[in-house]
Design a protein around this motif. Structure first.
Motif, PDB file in Angstrom:
ATOM      1  N   GLU A 202       0.888  -1.177   0.000  1.00 48.37           N
ATOM      2  CA  GLU A 202       0.000   0.000   0.000  1.00 48.37           C
ATOM      3  C   GLU A 202       0.921   1.221   0.000  1.00 48.37           C
ATOM      4  OE1 GLU A 202      -1.818  -1.444   3.658  1.00 48.37           O
ATOM      5  OE2 GLU A 202      -3.764  -1.429   2.622  1.00 48.37           O
ATOM      6  N   PRO A 203       1.593   1.460  -1.133  1.00 46.23           N
ATOM      7  CA  PRO A 203       2.653   2.481  -1.148  1.00 46.23           C
ATOM      8  C   PRO A 203       2.109   3.901  -1.113  1.00 46.23           C
ATOM      9  CG  PRO A 203       2.275   1.661  -3.356  1.00 46.23           C
ATOM     10  CD  PRO A 203       1.378   0.859  -2.463  1.00 46.23           C
ATOM     11  N   ARG A 204       2.988   4.816  -0.774  1.00 43.00           N
ATOM     12  CA  ARG A 204       2.661   6.239  -0.946  1.00 43.00           C
ATOM     13  C   ARG A 204       3.098   6.641  -2.351  1.00 43.00           C
ATOM     14  NH1 ARG A 204       3.833   6.106   4.618  1.00 43.00           N
ATOM     15  NH2 ARG A 204       2.092   6.962   5.823  1.00 43.00           N
ATOM     16  N   PRO A 205       2.467   7.679  -2.923  1.00 48.37           N
ATOM     17  CA  PRO A 205       2.842   8.084  -4.286  1.00 48.37           C
ATOM     18  C   PRO A 205       4.232   8.704  -4.324  1.00 48.37           C
ATOM     19  CG  PRO A 205       1.343   9.680  -3.320  1.00 48.37           C
ATOM     20  CD  PRO A 205       1.434   8.554  -2.342  1.00 48.37           C
ATOM     21  N   GLU A 206       4.831   8.651  -5.506  1.00 52.50           N
ATOM     22  CA  GLU A 206       6.085   9.393  -5.710  1.00 52.50           C
ATOM     23  C   GLU A 206       5.758  10.876  -5.813  1.00 52.50           C
ATOM     24  OE1 GLU A 206       7.926   7.863  -9.228  1.00 52.50           O
ATOM     25  OE2 GLU A 206       8.609   6.056  -8.205  1.00 52.50           O
ATOM     26  N   ARG A 207       6.772  11.720  -5.575  1.00 52.29           N
ATOM     27  CA  ARG A 207       6.549  13.160  -5.768  1.00 52.29           C
ATOM     28  C   ARG A 207       6.690  13.474  -7.246  1.00 52.29           C
ATOM     29  NH1 ARG A 207       5.353  16.051  -1.806  1.00 52.29           N
ATOM     30  NH2 ARG A 207       5.595  15.160   0.249  1.00 52.29           N
ATOM     31  N   GLY A 208       5.887  14.429  -7.736  1.00 47.85           N
ATOM     32  CA  GLY A 208       5.990  14.782  -9.149  1.00 47.85           C
ATOM     33  C   GLY A 208       5.610  16.232  -9.351  1.00 47.85           C
ATOM     34  N   ALA A 209       6.159  16.809 -10.398  1.00 46.73           N
ATOM     35  CA  ALA A 209       5.884  18.225 -10.662  1.00 46.73           C
ATOM     36  C   ALA A 209       4.450  18.401 -11.164  1.00 46.73           C
ATOM     37  CB  ALA A 209       6.875  18.733 -11.710  1.00 46.73           C
ATOM     38  N   GLY A 210       3.829  19.519 -10.798  1.00 48.51           N
ATOM     39  CA  GLY A 210       2.532  19.901 -11.356  1.00 48.51           C
ATOM     40  C   GLY A 210       1.366  19.047 -10.892  1.00 48.51           C
ATOM     41  N   VAL A 211       1.533  18.331  -9.786  1.00 53.94           N
ATOM     42  CA  VAL A 211       0.434  17.482  -9.318  1.00 53.94           C
ATOM     43  C   VAL A 211      -0.531  18.306  -8.468  1.00 53.94           C
ATOM     44  CG1 VAL A 211      -0.141  15.407  -8.024  1.00 53.94           C
ATOM     45  CG2 VAL A 211       2.037  15.584  -9.189  1.00 53.94           C
ATOM     46  N   ASP A 212      -1.808  18.082  -8.684  1.00 47.68           N
ATOM     47  CA  ASP A 212      -2.840  18.705  -7.864  1.00 47.68           C
ATOM     48  C   ASP A 212      -2.577  18.319  -6.397  1.00 47.68           C
ATOM     49  OD1 ASP A 212      -5.140  19.336  -6.534  1.00 47.68           O
ATOM     50  OD2 ASP A 212      -6.448  17.992  -7.678  1.00 47.68           O
ATOM     51  N   PRO A 213      -2.330  19.319  -5.526  1.00 46.45           N
ATOM     52  CA  PRO A 213      -1.958  18.998  -4.138  1.00 46.45           C
ATOM     53  C   PRO A 213      -3.041  18.208  -3.404  1.00 46.45           C
ATOM     54  CG  PRO A 213      -1.776  21.373  -4.579  1.00 46.45           C
ATOM     55  CD  PRO A 213      -2.345  20.745  -5.807  1.00 46.45           C
ATOM     56  N   GLN A 214      -4.307  18.467  -3.780  1.00 46.67           N
ATOM     57  CA  GLN A 214      -5.401  17.742  -3.118  1.00 46.67           C
ATOM     58  C   GLN A 214      -5.352  16.248  -3.465  1.00 46.67           C
ATOM     59  OE1 GLN A 214      -9.009  19.829  -4.047  1.00 46.67           O
ATOM     60  NE2 GLN A 214     -10.176  18.565  -2.624  1.00 46.67           N
ATOM     61  N   MET A 215      -5.080  15.968  -4.741  1.00 48.71           N
ATOM     62  CA  MET A 215      -4.971  14.573  -5.186  1.00 48.71           C
ATOM     63  C   MET A 215      -3.768  13.906  -4.526  1.00 48.71           C
ATOM     64  SD  MET A 215      -5.862  11.933  -6.683  1.00 48.71           S
ATOM     65  CE  MET A 215      -7.169  12.174  -7.870  1.00 48.71           C
ATOM     66  N   PHE A 216      -2.663  14.658  -4.432  1.00 48.27           N
ATOM     67  CA  PHE A 216      -1.460  14.110  -3.802  1.00 48.27           C
ATOM     68  C   PHE A 216      -1.747  13.734  -2.341  1.00 48.27           C
ATOM     69  CE2 PHE A 216       2.684  14.061  -1.840  1.00 48.27           C
ATOM     70  CZ  PHE A 216       3.381  13.268  -2.748  1.00 48.27           C
ATOM     71  N   GLU A 217      -2.498  14.605  -1.667  1.00 43.64           N
ATOM     72  CA  GLU A 217      -2.868  14.357  -0.277  1.00 43.64           C
ATOM     73  C   GLU A 217      -3.722  13.086  -0.154  1.00 43.64           C
ATOM     74  OE1 GLU A 217      -2.093  15.724   2.483  1.00 43.64           O
ATOM     75  OE2 GLU A 217      -3.733  15.187   3.870  1.00 43.64           O
ATOM     76  N   VAL A 218      -4.682  12.930  -1.067  1.00 45.65           N
ATOM     77  CA  VAL A 218      -5.543  11.734  -1.045  1.00 45.65           C
ATOM     78  C   VAL A 218      -4.696  10.478  -1.231  1.00 45.65           C
ATOM     79  CG1 VAL A 218      -7.337  10.479  -2.332  1.00 45.65           C
ATOM     80  CG2 VAL A 218      -7.639  12.910  -1.835  1.00 45.65           C
ATOM     81  N   LEU A 219      -3.831  10.496  -2.251  1.00 50.66           N
ATOM     82  CA  LEU A 219      -3.021   9.305  -2.542  1.00 50.66           C
ATOM     83  C   LEU A 219      -2.037   9.001  -1.423  1.00 50.66           C
ATOM     84  CD1 LEU A 219      -2.251   9.940  -6.350  1.00 50.66           C
ATOM     85  CD2 LEU A 219      -3.918   8.331  -5.391  1.00 50.66           C
ATOM     86  N   SER A 220      -1.624  10.045  -0.711  1.00 50.34           N
ATOM     87  CA  SER A 220      -0.627   9.873   0.357  1.00 50.34           C
ATOM     88  C   SER A 220      -1.246   9.369   1.649  1.00 50.34           C
ATOM     89  CB  SER A 220       0.068  11.203   0.672  1.00 50.34           C
ATOM     90  OG  SER A 220       0.644  11.725  -0.473  1.00 50.34           O
ATOM     91  N   THR A 221      -2.537   9.592   1.836  1.00 52.32           N
ATOM     92  CA  THR A 221      -3.119   9.336   3.166  1.00 52.32           C
ATOM     93  C   THR A 221      -4.291   8.355   3.172  1.00 52.32           C
ATOM     94  OG1 THR A 221      -4.584  11.246   2.900  1.00 52.32           O
ATOM     95  CG2 THR A 221      -2.478  11.648   4.016  1.00 52.32           C
TER      96      THR A 221
END
Ligand code: SAM
Length: 233
Positions: A202-221
């Motif tokens: 159940e990995p956390r996402p990699e960091r990437g440029a230009g990603v919607d911060p809200q989506m990044f938060e969802v995928l991370s948590t």
């Protein structure tokens, strides 16, 4: 009632473009699948549900000998266009026997985000077991059963059932229907088909440029996808 595939037929081009850059595909699903598949150089890889060929291309770049399947002819055409002679790409329905694959010919089967469209896994798992070499691996991702439970009407955790989700593919609104199944079904069906579980991730996402911060938060948590590597035992 079968899962809903029409979104991939009706919006094939939109999905193929979207999957290339979406955070869920590019920073979360693809990196985890590629990692779990390991070094595929020189290996025969069977890819199920290749869509527009995002993973197919990356696997071919790593020197794999890829046979990619999808049931949507337009997505198969897009993947062929993208890969040219670097991969064999065929129209195939995973709910039918995979007659184009010889017994014991495959080193790794990869099924990224496709198995939740298949209601009955046992015939497919038996087919994959037939196609794999001894010790070959099945690597897959599915929508996480916890999230599926929250999308259901929550009357019976133990059943396998269709749940709906609304998605936005670069402005194209779609309603997807996919099968949620309990964890015991996922792992029980693998065991019944004589696959040994090697990794559950159940990995956390990699960091990437230009990603919607809200989506990044969802995928991370949140529990969005579940990743499994199982080995033909
Ligand atoms: C979410 S996409 C997969 C994403 C893809 N693996 C990628 O890396 O971009 C799901 C794909 O599964 C395919 N699919 C769904 N049900 C299928 C079935 N029964 N047989 C073959 N392909 C199927 C769809 O046409 C679609 O291309």
């Amino acid at each position: 009632m079968p899962g809903d595939h029409e979104i991939y037929r009706d919006h094939a081009d939109v999905y193929a473009r979207f999957a290339e850059h979406s955070a869920a595909n590019s920073l979360y699903d693809r990196p985890a699948i590629l990692r779990l598949a390991g070094d595929v150089a020189g290996k025969r890889v069977l890819e199920l549900g290749c869509a527009g060929g995002g993973l197919t291309a990356r696997r071919a770049e790593r020197g794999a000998d890829v046979l990619a399947l999808d049931r949507e002819p337009r997505l198969v055409a897009l993947t062929r266009e993208r890969l040219g002679p670097r991969a064999q790409v065929e129209v195939a329905d995973l709910e039918q026997p995979l007659t184009m694959v010889a017994d014991g010919s495959v080193d790794v089967v990869v099924a990224s985000l496709v198995l939740h469209y298949v209601e009955h896994w046992s015939p497919l798992l038996d087919e994959l077991r037939r196609c794999l070499k001894p010790g070959g691996a099945l690597v897959f991702s599915v929508h996480h059963p916890i999230t599926g439970w929250f999308r259901s009407d929550r009357t019976d955790y133990h059943r396998t059932e269709l749940v709906s989700e609304q998605w936005d593919w670069d402005g194209q609104r779609v309603t997807a229907r996919l099968f949620r199944r309990p964890l015991s079904a996922i792992f029980g069906l693998l065991r019944d088909a004589r696959f040994a579980i090697d990794v559950v991730d159940e990995p956390r996402p990699e960091r990437g440029a230009g990603v919607d911060p809200q989506m990044f938060e969802v995928l991370s948590t949140k529990p969005v996808f579940l990743f499994v590597r199982a080995v033909k035992s």
